[in-house]
Design a protein around this motif. Structure first.
Motif, mmCIF file in Angstrom:
data_model
loop_
_atom_site.group_PDB
_atom_site.id
_atom_site.type_symbol
_atom_site.label_atom_id
_atom_site.label_comp_id
_atom_site.label_asym_id
_atom_site.label_seq_id
_atom_site.Cartn_x
_atom_site.Cartn_y
_atom_site.Cartn_z
ATOM 1 N N GLU A 147 11.577 7.235 1.363
ATOM 2 C CA GLU A 147 12.453 6.529 2.298
ATOM 3 C C GLU A 147 11.702 5.416 3.014
ATOM 4 N N TRP A 148 10.439 5.655 3.375
ATOM 5 C CA TRP A 148 9.657 4.617 4.046
ATOM 6 C C TRP A 148 9.467 3.393 3.154
ATOM 7 N N VAL A 149 9.337 3.611 1.847
ATOM 8 C CA VAL A 149 9.080 2.511 0.926
ATOM 9 C C VAL A 149 10.347 1.700 0.666
ATOM 10 N N TYR A 150 11.483 2.368 0.415
ATOM 11 C CA TYR A 150 12.690 1.670 -0.056
ATOM 12 C C TYR A 150 13.651 1.280 1.068
ATOM 13 N N GLY B 97 16.231 -2.385 1.977
ATOM 14 C CA GLY B 97 17.679 -2.284 1.954
ATOM 15 C C GLY B 97 18.197 -1.430 0.818
ATOM 16 N N LEU B 98 17.336 -0.558 0.268
ATOM 17 C CA LEU B 98 17.707 0.293 -0.863
ATOM 18 C C LEU B 98 17.703 1.752 -0.451
ATOM 19 N N THR B 99 18.586 2.511 -1.066
ATOM 20 C CA THR B 99 18.619 3.957 -0.858
ATOM 21 C C THR B 99 18.231 4.630 -2.173
ATOM 22 N N LYS B 100 17.056 5.236 -2.217
ATOM 23 C CA LYS B 100 16.562 5.889 -3.430
ATOM 24 C C LYS B 100 16.444 7.382 -3.172
ATOM 25 N N PRO C 259 0.807 -1.223 0.000
ATOM 26 C CA PRO C 259 0.000 0.000 0.000
ATOM 27 C C PRO C 259 0.837 1.269 0.000
ATOM 28 N N MET C 260 1.999 1.259 0.664
ATOM 29 C CA MET C 260 2.831 2.456 0.684
ATOM 30 C C MET C 260 3.366 2.782 -0.702
ATOM 31 N N MET C 261 3.665 1.752 -1.485
ATOM 32 C CA MET C 261 4.115 1.973 -2.846
ATOM 33 C C MET C 261 3.001 2.582 -3.683
#
Length: 281
Positions: A181-184, A188-191, A150-152
């Motif tokens: 930031e909450w999604v990725y 373990g990803l930095t977007k 849902p956050m995506m």
């Protein structure tokens, strides 16, 4: 007076039941006249539309064109799925149409998915008894896509919102930076959040251009006011971008700090190296 009363009594003798009988007859007749109309009103409902086969095929194709799901192909549209879509158009009482994959089979249904089904799906909505036609479908349909994250979904919706006012832009960018930031981060990803503003059309004027433009605007009626408004808008735009860049610097420093900590632990496997570059991406 007494003679007149006697004559009237002889000519029209009074029947004490006459008035009561007349009243009952009138009410019964009135009831028999109104009841068919009430029954007809209760049993009436909007008539279902009758489509030409060519128009119905076009409407089904519209649904196919607007359905975007992972790895969907033309061969996935089976007859049972298309039959459900045709039923959706032929029965305006159905307000919802969902298209989704059940394992590897594309399905269409006229109800919402069950709670235990977390697959992605595309939905089409309308008000009850609204009849879709080839001409009004794109103008009146409400559609969208939902996935198991849902956050995506919220992130994708907010990224596509066009905001004009500067005061709304400021809060919107802050919200989207945090939402990204909450999604990725759990993945373990930095977007890095990139604002969806047309950066190629933005021209930041120099000091010489400001002086020249202000001299030209002085000859116009509202020249100084227009120039001031433009400068304030540019300052607000630059301020938003600087805040985003500062947030980028914070994210990059966190990634570099985590990677340096991992490298100081000693030997690393190929999986550690892969995770390191995934995080830096």
């Amino acid at each position: 007076m007494e003679k007149t009363k006697k004559v009237q009594d002889k000519q029209s003798p009074l029947d004490p039941h006459r008035e009561f009988l007349d009243m009952d007859t009138d009410e019964e007749d009135f009831g028999r006249q109104e009841s068919p109309e009430i029954e007809e009103e209760l049993s009436s409902e909007p008539i279902k539309p009758v489509f030409d086969q060519q128009d119905l095929d076009k409407l089904v194709q519209y649904v196919k064109d607007l359905t975007i799901l992972p790895s969907i192909e033309d061969s996935d549209w089976k007859e049972d799925c298309c039959a459900t879509i045709r039923e959706y158009f032929e029965n305006p009482a159905c307000t919802l149409l969902c298209v989704h994959f059940q394992v590897d089979t594309l399905k269409a249904r006229l109800t919402i998915l069950d709670d235990n089904q977390s697959a992605d799906f595309v939905y089409f909505l309308r008000i009850p008894w609204h009849v879709f036609t080839v001409d009004n479908f794109h103008a009146t349909v409400t559609f969208g896509s939902i996935n198991h994250n849902p956050m995506m979904c919220v992130l994708k919706v907010m990224e596509n919102i066009t905001v004009i006012r500067n005061n709304l832009f400021f809060d919107l960018h802050n919200f989207l930076m945090c939402l990204t930031e909450w999604v990725y981060k759990p993945m373990g990803l930095t977007k890095l959040y990139v604002p969806a503003e047309n950066l190629s059309d933005i021209v930041i004027p120099s000091a010489e251009m400001d002086v020249r433009d202000e001299k030209l605007n002085l000859t116009e009626t509202n020249g100084p006011h227009v120039s001031k408004d433009v400068r304030e808008s540019e300052k607000a735009l630059i301020g938003r971008f600087e805040r985003i860049v500062r947030y980028w610097i914070k994210q990059i420093r966190q990634v570099l700090a985590s990677t340096s900590t991992q490298s100081s632990k000693g030997e690393r496997t190929i999986f550690d190296e892969l995770q390191r570059w995934t995080v830096r991406c």
